[in-house]
Design an enzyme around this catalytic site. Structure first.
Site, PDB file in Angstrom:
ATOM      1  N   GLU A 149       6.452  27.544 -52.462  1.00 18.90           N
ATOM      2  CA  GLU A 149       5.741  26.345 -51.730  1.00 18.90           C
ATOM      3  C   GLU A 149       4.469  26.047 -52.584  1.00 18.90           C
ATOM      4  O   GLU A 149       3.595  26.778 -52.941  1.00 18.90           O
ATOM      5  CB  GLU A 149       5.348  26.813 -50.409  1.00 18.90           C
ATOM      6  CG  GLU A 149       4.596  25.768 -49.490  1.00 18.90           C
ATOM      7  CD  GLU A 149       3.673  26.269 -48.462  1.00 18.90           C
ATOM      8  OE1 GLU A 149       3.655  25.683 -47.270  1.00 18.90           O
ATOM      9  OE2 GLU A 149       3.320  27.476 -48.530  1.00 18.90           O
ATOM     10  N   ASP A 170       5.337  31.972 -50.559  1.00 19.29           N
ATOM     11  CA  ASP A 170       4.292  31.201 -49.633  1.00 19.29           C
ATOM     12  C   ASP A 170       3.172  30.737 -50.496  1.00 19.29           C
ATOM     13  O   ASP A 170       2.666  31.538 -51.451  1.00 19.29           O
ATOM     14  CB  ASP A 170       3.747  32.138 -48.619  1.00 19.29           C
ATOM     15  CG  ASP A 170       2.839  31.297 -47.499  1.00 19.29           C
ATOM     16  OD1 ASP A 170       3.533  30.522 -46.899  1.00 19.29           O
ATOM     17  OD2 ASP A 170       1.702  31.757 -47.332  1.00 19.29           O
TER      18      ASP A 170
HETATM   19  O1  ISL Z   1       0.275  24.085 -41.896  1.00 20.63           O
HETATM   20  C1  ISL Z   1      -0.048  23.213 -42.549  1.00 20.63           C
HETATM   21  C2  ISL Z   1      -0.736  22.167 -41.975  1.00 20.63           C
HETATM   22  O2  ISL Z   1      -0.738  22.036 -40.669  1.00 20.63           O
HETATM   23  C3  ISL Z   1      -0.150  23.178 -43.963  1.00 20.63           C
HETATM   24  O3  ISL Z   1      -1.456  22.920 -44.585  1.00 20.63           O
HETATM   25  C4  ISL Z   1      -0.034  24.796 -44.399  1.00 20.63           C
HETATM   26  O4  ISL Z   1      -1.242  25.396 -44.126  1.00 20.63           O
HETATM   27  C5  ISL Z   1       0.249  24.820 -45.966  1.00 20.63           C
HETATM   28  O5  ISL Z   1       1.667  24.227 -45.897  1.00 20.63           O
HETATM   29  C6  ISL Z   1       0.684  26.376 -46.460  1.00 20.63           C
HETATM   30  O6  ISL Z   1       1.454  26.956 -45.641  1.00 20.63           O
HETATM   31  C7  ISL Z   1       2.031  28.400 -45.452  1.00 20.63           C
HETATM   32  O7  ISL Z   1       1.074  29.084 -45.643  1.00 20.63           O
HETATM   33  C8  ISL Z   1       0.183  29.308 -44.616  1.00 20.63           C
HETATM   34  C9  ISL Z   1       1.041  29.490 -43.178  1.00 20.63           C
HETATM   35  O8  ISL Z   1       0.243  29.354 -41.993  1.00 20.63           O
HETATM   36  C10 ISL Z   1       2.166  28.512 -43.200  1.00 20.63           C
HETATM   37  O9  ISL Z   1       3.018  28.739 -42.040  1.00 20.63           O
HETATM   38  C11 ISL Z   1       3.054  28.764 -44.485  1.00 20.63           C
HETATM   39  O10 ISL Z   1       4.131  27.711 -44.321  1.00 20.63           O
HETATM   40  C12 ISL Z   1      -0.632  30.463 -44.503  1.00 20.63           C
HETATM   41  O11 ISL Z   1       0.334  31.786 -45.140  1.00 20.63           O
END
Ligand code: ISL
Length: 515
Positions: free
Chosen positions: A262, A209
């Site tokens: 990510e 993440d």
């Molecule tokens: O969800 C988003 C926009 O609505 C993105 O900006 C998201 O916050 C970003 O892609 C990071 O996402 C990841 O980390 C977050 C989590 O909430 C997301 O579900 C995850 O995919 C925090 O851990």
């Protein structure tokens, strides 16, 4: 006598694989409580294997108070009771392997939950041994937050004041998700141990993440353009050192576990830089793969997708990196919703599964699921992402294979989009055929990709490996158009197993073989 030619090394498994993302709360309900769980997933492993994907990415199932539905972890080495137990996880790993599927878990290294014992201890005093495991700073001279960063969720600073100690802690997401300080060697070591815990249990890798955030510059300088979110700007050399350390942990295992990151950065080459500069003995390697989100930001338009396809392949060549492709995930409106019709979503599947890249599918797209409409009193996500997380309908009739009351509402027409419903069944069959074709045709997995200059609303490309060649063409327009290609339609969004008549119907995509 000529020397026997050296056999080329087979590509690593994660380059040849198609991944299938499961959002565990929404996938399948094993105990009838209306929230998806591991028992539900175990029951559906045969369905996933039959679909023809190669690996699962399971969004977080670790112990969590669920402020961000599992992206706030309070124990990286246990399963939240809402999903089941460690024994269930062991069963899921075994079940996947028995069905020829690999399983990768979602690792959340940038932040923990406020309930994690490390943070609880960090909070006790400025002198706590765990204080330095998180990012604590004194207030700015005016008593406000230490810098101008804003949190991703909610309209708030990325800092919360702890009244007791008079210091602020950093949280790039919710206040319930304090950022870890990866510059502390004990944090790095403890997080490596969480990887080993799961690798020892047989998992095949991880999705990391927001991985570009871990190596924040300890100076924590203000964003130059004024208050804003730092997620898409943090790109520090320290993160690369940390990733090389993580990679060593993975490489110590014989079953070749992988990590996809990510990386929320968008300038050309930025994402690829997180794969490392790999030397002849593999030194310098970082992530195996990094997500490319450009396709999730493109609207249904020939010029946009022409650009995205070229940009992703172009970066792969320029930066010598293996690309990924994805259209949907748990953070964005589903592509069926964005494109606005079943026909377009079916064509998008043809496009996605014929790219020279590792595709990531989001569970439910094979049933042509749109987003659910969420009434205001049913909203649960602080990031406004409930719609794409609606439960998957498994049967034609309510409650669609779930308990009576689900944590989020179903999509409209849920029954029609179940595996036995008219739309679900036909889209599922298309995905199965596309995935089996990709599995049987190395040219579609690793063959060269070259754009066909067709113009107008049609985008096309060729995949070639040795004598095997496929032409793929997509009509992004809403009128039928002639296309100057001949061949048989091996697979397509609207028809297959027939000779191509030279006309592409509105929103139609076909895969052609040369006669
Ligand atoms: O969800 C988003 C926009 O609505 C993105 O900006 C998201 O916050 C970003 O892609 C990071 O996402 C990841 O980390 C977050 C989590 O909430 C997301 O579900 C995850 O995919 C925090 O851990």
């Amino acid at each position: 006598m000529s020397e026997p030619s050296a056999k080329p090394m087979p590509p690593p498994w994660w380059q040849e694989a198609v991944f299938y993302q499961i959002y565990p709360r929404s996938f399948a309900d094993g105990n009838g409580d209306g929230v998806g769980d591991l028992a539900g997933i175990i029951d559906r492993v045969p369905y996933i294997a039959e679909l023809g994907v190669d690996a699962i990415w399971l969004s977080p199932v670790f112990t969590s108070p669920m402020h961000d539905f599992g992206y706030d972890v309070s124990d990286y080495c246990d399963i939240d009771p809402v999903f089941g137990s460690l024994a269930d996880m062991d069963r899921l790993i075994a079940e996947c392997h028995d069905h020829g599927l690999r399983i990768t878990l979602d690792w959340v290294p940038n932040h923990t939950s406020i309930d994690h014992p490390w943070f609880v201890e960090s909070l006790t005093s400025r002198d706590s041994p765990k204080r330095k495991w998180y990012v604590w700073r004194d207030p700015a001279p005016d008593g406000g937050p230490p810098n101008n960063w804003r949190a991703e969720f909610g309209d708030m600073p990325a800092w919360t004041l702890d009244e007791a100690s008079g210091q602020y802690y950093l949280h790039l997401f919710l206040p319930e998700q304090p950022d870890l300080n990866w510059h502390h060697p004990d944090v790095e070591e403890a997080m490596h141990d969480t990887l080993r815990f799961w690798l020892d249990r047989g998992v095949d890798g991880f999705r990391a993440d927001v991985i570009n955030l871990i190596g924040k510059d300890p100076g924590l300088a203000d964003l130059p353009d004024g208050p804003g979110k730092a997620l898409t700007t943090i790109d520090e050399p320290a993160t690369h050192r940390m990733l090389r350390g993580i990679r060593k942990v993975l490489d110590a295992y014989d079953h070749k576990p992988m990590m996809v990151g990510e990386v929320c950065l968008y300038r050309p080459g930025q994402t690829a830089s997180y794969l490392g500069v790999v030397g002849p003995d593999g030194e310098g390697a970082e992530l195996h793969l990094a997500f490319d989100f450009r396709a999730t930001h493109a609207r249904w338009d020939a010029d946009r997708f022409g650009e995205v396809i070229d940009a992703i392949q172009g970066d792969s060549v320029e930066f010598d990196s293996w690309p990924t492709w994805t259209l949907s995930n748990h953070d964005r409106r589903r592509h069926r919703q964005r494109y606005g019709s079943d026909g377009r979503a079916r064509s998008a599947a043809v496009m996605l599964l014929t790219q020279r890249a590792t595709p990531y599918l989001y569970a439910g797209e094979e049933l042509c699921l749109p987003d659910a409409t969420i009434p205001p009193d049913a909203v649960v996500d602080p990031g406004g992402r409930d719609g794409c997380r609606a439960p998957i309908p498994w049967t034609e009739d309510a409650p669609f294979g779930w308990g009576e009351s689900t944590w989020l509402p179903f999509v409209a027409d849920a029954g029609l989009r179940s595996p036995d419903g008219v739309i679900g069944a036909s889209t599922l069959a298309l995905y199965r055929r596309l995935l089996h074709l990709r599995r049987n045709e190395p040219a579609l997995r690793r063959g060269d990709q070259r754009r066909l200059e067709l113009g107008g609303p049609v985008v096309g490309w060729t995949r070639t490996l040795g004598a095997n060649e496929f032409d793929i063409v997509v009509n992004f327009g809403d009128i039928a158009v002639p296309v100057d290609l001949v061949g048989d339609i091996v697979e397509g969004s609207h028809r297959s197993g027939v000779a191509f008549d030279g006309v592409l119907q509105p929103d139609e995509a076909v895969i052609l073989t040369r006669p």
